[in-house]
Every structure is written in C-alpha cells, then in structure tokens.
Design an enzyme around this catalytic site. Structure first.
Site, PDB file in Angstrom:
ATOM      1  N   ASP A 264       0.872  -1.167   0.000  1.00 12.04           N
ATOM      2  CA  ASP A 264       0.000   0.000   0.000  1.00 12.04           C
ATOM      3  C   ASP A 264       0.918   1.228   0.000  1.00 12.04           C
ATOM      4  O   ASP A 264       2.133   1.123   0.154  1.00 12.04           O
ATOM      5  CB  ASP A 264      -0.978  -0.010   1.184  1.00 12.04           C
ATOM      6  CG  ASP A 264      -2.192   0.878   0.910  1.00 12.04           C
ATOM      7  OD1 ASP A 264      -2.130   1.703  -0.023  1.00 12.04           O
ATOM      8  OD2 ASP A 264      -3.209   0.775   1.629  1.00 12.04           O
TER       9      ASP A 264
HETATM   10  C1  BGC Z   1      -5.131   3.178   0.243  1.00 10.15           C
HETATM   11  C2  BGC Z   1      -5.276   2.124  -0.839  1.00 10.15           C
HETATM   12  C3  BGC Z   1      -5.220   2.770  -2.190  1.00 10.15           C
HETATM   13  C4  BGC Z   1      -3.918   3.522  -2.314  1.00 10.15           C
HETATM   14  C5  BGC Z   1      -3.719   4.162  -3.671  1.00 10.15           C
HETATM   15  C6  BGC Z   1      -3.942   4.071   0.015  1.00 10.15           C
HETATM   16  O1  BGC Z   1      -3.943   5.156   0.880  1.00 10.15           O
HETATM   17  O2  BGC Z   1      -5.043   2.547   1.494  1.00 10.15           O
HETATM   18  O3  BGC Z   1      -6.484   1.434  -0.658  1.00 10.15           O
HETATM   19  O4  BGC Z   1      -5.349   1.806  -3.192  1.00 10.15           O
HETATM   20  O5  BGC Z   1      -3.888   4.545  -1.325  1.00 10.15           O
HETATM   21  O6  BGC Z   1      -4.626   5.162  -3.911  1.00 10.15           O
END
Ligand code: BGC
Length: 721
Positions: A264
């Site tokens: 993530d």
């Molecule tokens: C979130 C993810 C997301 C990623 C990219 C993160 O802050 O937890 O779910 O896919 O950002 O946008």
C-alpha cells in the site's frame, strides 16, 4: 511457462532496470513541467533514470493523457518495456455505482459483477490497466470510515462479492482490452483496527483470522485476481507488509497466489514508524524478503536494492522473481503487443457514461436500498402527494461517495431534481446544513412542511466523511439534523427519513421519530432516480443489511455471527433477574437492525421447508427446499437466507453462520419454491491446530428473511459413509 519474450528481457535487463520495475510512482512524477529535474523526483532524491525505469504509475487516466505518457515513457525506455497504469476504480469510473457496502446490501453477486464489468470497460477505455479493487476486508466496526469500501461483516457474503467483483473487472482470462486486472486488498485484516481508529493496530488470533477474515481474500485469489495489495496494519505482531508468515506461508504457499504483490502507499516506509525496521534500507530488505514485488511510493527499493543485490545473491534472486512477475503481468495485459491497449478518444467517448451504464447504476442503487421502517404502509407514496422535501442531502450532487474520483458531483442529478420528476407537488427547503444550522432556516423548513401532506427528510453526511481516514467516535447523525427531525416529527404528518451514509449509524432516535426510514447509502450517479422509483413504489427497495446497525456506539463491534460465551442471555424475562450474564446494564445486546434485515412492499412468508438429506456427507450437500409466498398486495423482492450452527465443536462456534441466500421477486399472492445448497466443505471450520475441516455431528439449519428471525431444523453431518 515463462514466455520467450520475458526470458529474453530478463537476460537483457540490468539489475537497475529490474529494480525499476519494482518501483511505482504517483501521477505527479509524470505530469507537469520539468518533473525530471525539479518537483517530486528531487524531493524523493531520485534521478531521471528512476523515472524512465519505473514499472508502474498510479492515478493517471484519460485516453489522450495515457497515450502521451506511455509514448514519452517508451521513447526513454532502453528495452521498450511499457509502463503500467493503475488507479482506484472502486465502484465505477465515470458512471458511479453505489458504494461497495451498498453493493453488498444488494445480496446479488450479479449486481456486483455488472458494476465491476462496467467500471472495467469505462476505465480501460480511459487507459487504466489495473484497479486497486476489490477491497474485501471484513468489517465490523462502523467507527472505521472504510467500511463503505467493503461489502460485509460476513465471511460468506464478502467471499461471494469478492469473486463477483474479480470476475467483473477481469472477465475471463486472458484479459481482453475491455477488462482490467484486479488487485485484491488489503492483505490482511485491515478492517479490524482497534477501536475503529484508522491505521491502528490489528490484533486478532490466527484462528479467528482464518475463520472469518481470510475467506474473502482466498475467494478473490481463487477467482484469479492478478494482484494483491498489502495492508498498513500489523497482524500477529508484525506489520503485514513485511510479515513473512502472512505473505510467504499463507499467501504464496497456501493460497497459491502467483501474481504481483504490491505494497500500500508508502507502507514499506511505515515499517520504520512501526519500529520493526531501523531505516528505509532495512525496511526494503524486510519487504522484499516477505515477497512484496512493487513498492508504492516509499522509494525504498529504488534507493537501496542495487547495493544490497551486489552484496547478497538472495536479494538478487528475489529481485529477479519480482521483476519477472511484473513482466508477466504486463504480458497478461497484452502490453507487449499493444502498449496502448487499443486506446482512442473515440472508444473512450463511446463507452463512457452511456445510457446503458447509467441504467445499470440506477438498477444497482434500487437493489441496494434498505427499507428499515415502514409503519402503516407510509411508503410507497402516491405521486399526487404534496411533499415537503428537507434536509442537507436533499438537493446536492454529493451522493456519489468516497473513491469516486472520476465521478462529478456537480453534474449528478440531486434527489430533489429526481423526485420532482415523479412528484409534481414538491417543495424543497433544506432546513440545515450537514453540521451547521441557522434557526431561521430551520423555521423555514418546518413552516414549509406544515403546508404539505408528507415530509421527506434527507439526512446524512457528505462523502468526505466516509472512506479512508474518516474514523469517528460518534455514529449518530449530527445534532443539527436531529434537531430538524425532532421539530418535523411534532407536525404529526407522515415523516419519511432517507439516510445518506457510508457506514452503519446509530439510528435509534431517527427510527423513533420517523414513520418510514430508507437507507440509501451513497447511491451513485443515478441515486436520485433510484430513490424516486423506490418512494413511488415503481420498484421495491430490495437491499438487506450487510452490516449490523447497533442501537448505540457502545455496542460496537457488534455482528450477528458472534460466539455464545459461557454466560449467554437466552432472550427470556429471566435474563433481567440475573446480573451475571454477558450483557450490558444500560442497553440491550440486540442491535437496532440485524444483519440481513430489510423490508419490502410485499409481505413474504416461508410456508414450509424441508432438508434433504437430513444427513450431509462429502458427496451429499445440504439441500434446503422452501416455499416462499408473497402474501401482500404489492409485488416485492425478498432475500431468503440460510444459516447453520454446529452444535458441538472443538472450538467455539458462531451462533449462526450465513451459508446461502437467494433473492427472489414475487407478484402479489405469488408463490415460488426455492432450493438452497450448502456443499459439505462449506460447513468446515478452523480447528485449534488451525487446520480446516468439516466435523461429524449435529447441526442446525436456520431459514429466514434476516439473521434475527429464523426457523430451525436439525441435521447431521457424517464424514464417512
Ligand atoms: C489506500 C489504498 C489505495 C492507495 C492508492 C492508500 O492510501 O489505502 O487502498 O489503493 O492509497 O490510492
């Protein structure tokens, strides 16, 4: 089998180029002036070479833009390896469907599949290759804002929806240009942060993890999701992103996941804050060893792996494995044949926001709305009724919900505009803002309502108050909105409350004050029209609750498939006499609205049901036959739900566990016989030594229209015939 193309590329690539594949950058690295020399690259202490060897980017979209960026990138790429474009396409791209929790409420996997198919088609035409979806984290705590992105508190419903979403996004493999790759997230158990506080510690036993949290990820992987994303949280004491047991033993070995594992956002960098890595180099080492292929935005791999690979052949080997997996993904997407995946402005215009897509979004919204109360048949409303429409969410396009970055609230038809098409005698007086109230405005709404025959109050919260980083400690509607409702209730007119929300709320007072309550969630692009159709009775509100709605925040976490404890309450008056039971002294244990609950304009009964056989075995699934009758004088849709309970187990067992469901629509006075089947393996549970098996013994089957009101019949399971 690794293709010859990939084998050749792997031979030609330098170690730096391989590490480049492991780097994911955000859109601002590729867009804007002089990014190569100033801006994000400089801030990240990366050189220009990093930009043009980066394997993927997130957040760039639009056919024209993607073409330009890909074209420019390929000009700089020595081996001509195309860039991957990823983004969060969660519940629609331009055509926004109801939020995933609402899609869960549809209790219809086809609705989820359609939403994901259309999201894939529109976003693929907009240049997206991979979506960071589905999010399948099991959720039981409405204080956590991201419950809106999940489909349920229940492992079975979550699994069914996870599979439907992957099938919708990806279609049948190999991927064609109308589909995109799915990235199931967040592995694992991100939905269980302590106290519902975002990014907080998760500490559940491996037994519980395997029993309830793992099945939905496993279902998505079984459906061949091509990517998995790590989660920010810790699990079993170790941050998930660097947790070798989780990623190697469980994800790669047990679940046989061979696709790409992406961190993530900056999750590798966060290992330092967790206190498990001393610095970014250490974090990079731990993440790579856990099997994380792509580093999203911590730059740990780009900065430290080249040196580490020289010193350690194991690191070099792991880099090779990850780079190869990413190249395979690019091949699966067809990028080596056409790095643009057939992008054209014409196609983008033709497939986006079509009337067919919008009609599907509307149908999904209609299928996901949950009628929570309907005293004296307040709903449906006659179209001639003089209506006073009030509330802060009545006349706004802010009904798309979080994770709809390509949706446009400004262009979204409001509930007021949609209702005006079906109810000609309609006044609109908001009365209050979401959190801010002027008494004179409140008076206006009350006075306007006094003139009309029925009142519809559209209450709730803006999209910015659910989704990531929106944890709350209070799950009531804002006081201002409750003040409005209290005043309206005194007018003694039919009062219908529509709730716009991304999470279960404490609706105890709303329920008491209203004659009818319709839970509309964030219903998406065509939410207004769907609400109008439900209110007028053109369609039946056929959603059922995918999460329990508590009476108060103190009951949280509350979920239907709980364990019995050694001192359960029996639900009899004797409970009141006995203080030493597992209960509260200031609240009932039961929720306000149970899991699976929702009313219909029809009136359904189960007239008789049978189990066959009464003895289930490995080659003899449990089959339940039931006759469902709509005894009302209105057509309607219901969801028949089958639960089971194992009487005695080695470990404790949930009081009931959803095993199958069926959504059916019946005309007034129509009858239908349905069959629900539960395979033997699905009756399995996790044992104390963490292995999964179905036990011989006595079980109960429970059938009903929600989790709290079921009729029971016994059956047995034999493991050998
Ligand atoms: C979130 C993810 C997301 C990623 C990219 C993160 O802050 O937890 O779910 O896919 O950002 O946008």
């Amino acid at each position: 089998m690794i293709s010859k193309n990939i084998q050749d590329l792997m031979k030609q690539m330098t170690i730096e180029e391989k590490i480049g594949q492991l780097l994911q950058l955000s859109a601002d690295f590729f867009q804007g002036d002089n990014v190569a020399i100033t801006g994000p690259l400089k801030e990240a202490h990366l050189g220009e070479a990093a930009l043009y060897s980066a394997g993927s980017v997130l957040g760039i979209s639009g056919a024209k833009t993607v073409r330009q960026v890909q074209n420019n990138y390929l000009k700089h790429s020595r081996l001509g390896i195309p860039l991957l474009f990823m983004a969060d396409v969660v519940h629609g791209y331009k055509t926004i469907f109801p939020i995933p929790l609402a899609l869960g409420a549809s209790f219809d996997p086809q609705v989820m599949k359609t939403a994901s198919t259309i999201a894939a088609k529109e976003s693929a035409a907009g240049g997206i290759h991979i979506t960071f979806a589905p999010m399948v984290d099991l959720v039981r705590d409405p204080r956590w804002g991201r419950v809106m992105e999940s489909t349920s508190e229940d492992p079975y419903l979550n699994s069914v929806m996870a599979k439907a979403a992957v099938n919708g996004f990806q279609g049948t493999l190999p991927l064609d240009q109308e589909h995109i790759a799915a990235c199931v997230k967040h592995f694992a158990a991100y939905g269980a942060p302590e106290a519902g506080r975002e990014y907080n510690t998760v500490d559940i036993s491996e037994w519980r993890f395997r029993e309830q949290y793992l099945p939905a990820y496993a279902a998505a992987i079984e459906a061949q999701a091509l990517l998995v994303m790590t989660s920010f949280n810790t699990l079993f004491g170790v941050p998930a992103t660097v947790n070798q047991h989780l990623m190697r033993d469980i994800l790669r070995n047990e679940l046989q996941f061979h696709g790409v594992l992406i961190s993530d956002w900056d999750a590798i960098g966060e290992i330092i804050h967790h206190g498990v890595a001393g610095d970014l180099q250490h974090a990079a080492d731990l993440a790579l060893k856990a099997g994380v292929d792509i580093d999203m935005m911590s730059f740990a791999y780009a900065k430290y792996l080249t040196k580490a690979a020289v010193l350690d052949t194991q690191i070099e080997q792991l880099i090779n494995e990850s780079a190869q997996r990413i190249l395979i993904l690019k091949e699966q997407l067809g990028l080596f044949n056409d790095p643009y995946r057939g992008l054209s402005d014409k196609r983008e215009t033709e497939v986006t926001l079509t009337s067919k897509n919008l009609a599907a979004a509307q149908a999904a919204a209609e299928q996901s709305m949950v009628l929570l109360k309907n005293n004296h048949h307040t709903l449906p409303l006659n179209s001639a009724t003089a209506i006073s429409l009030v509330g802060p969410a009545a006349d706004t396009g802010d009904i798309l919900g979080s994770w709809s970055w390509q949706g446009d609230p400004e262009k979204t038809e409001t509930i007021a505009a949609a209702l005006a098409k079906q109810f000609s005698n309609l006044t609109v007086t908001p009365g209050t803002q979401y959190h801010h109230l002027q008494l004179s405005k409140l008076d206006d709404a009350v006075n306007a309502s006094r003139q009309q025959e029925a009142i519809i109050a559209v209450l709730g919260l803006p999209a910015s108050e659910s989704g990531e980083a929106t944890s709350v400690t209070d799950i009531k509607l804002p006081t201002e909105q409750l003040m409005l409702l209290r005043r309206l209730a005194k007018l003694n007119k039919p009062l219908i409350t529509i709730v716009i929300t991304g999470r279960p709320l404490d609706l105890t007072e709303v329920d008491a004050l209203s004659d009818a309550v319709l839970l509309a969630w964030f219903p998406g692009s065509r939410g207004g029209a769907a609400i109008a159709n439900v209110l007028s009775g053109k369609v039946d509100p056929s959603g059922r609750l995918p999460m329990t709605f508590p009476r108060n925040v103190g009951q949280v976490p509350i979920y239907y498939n709980a364990y019995n404890t050694g001192r359960p309450i029996a639900g009899t008056p004797a409970d009141d006499e006995n203080k030493y039971l597992s209960k509260y002294i200031d609240s009932a244990n039961s929720p306000l609205y149970p899991f699976g609950f929702g009313l219909s304009y029809g009136d359904f009964t189960i007239s008789d049901w049978t189990l066959s056989p009464q003895s289930v075995s490995p080659d003899q699934p449990l089959m339940v036959q039931a006759t469902i009758h709509n005894a009302g004088n209105h057509a309607g849709t219901t969801v028949v739900q089958l639960y089971t309970h194992q009487t005695i187990g080695e470990t404790v067992q949930p009081v009931k566990q959803l095993q199958a469901f069926k959504k059916i629509s019946l005309a007034a006075d129509q009858t239908q016989t349905i069959t629900l089947t539960v395979p033997y393996d699905q009756l399995s549970t996790i044992h104390a030594d963490l292995h999964r098996a179905t036990d011989q013994g006595n079980y109960t089957a429970m059938l009903g229209f929600d989790s709290a009101h079921t009729a029971s019949q016994p059956f047995t399971v034999v493991t050998h015939q």
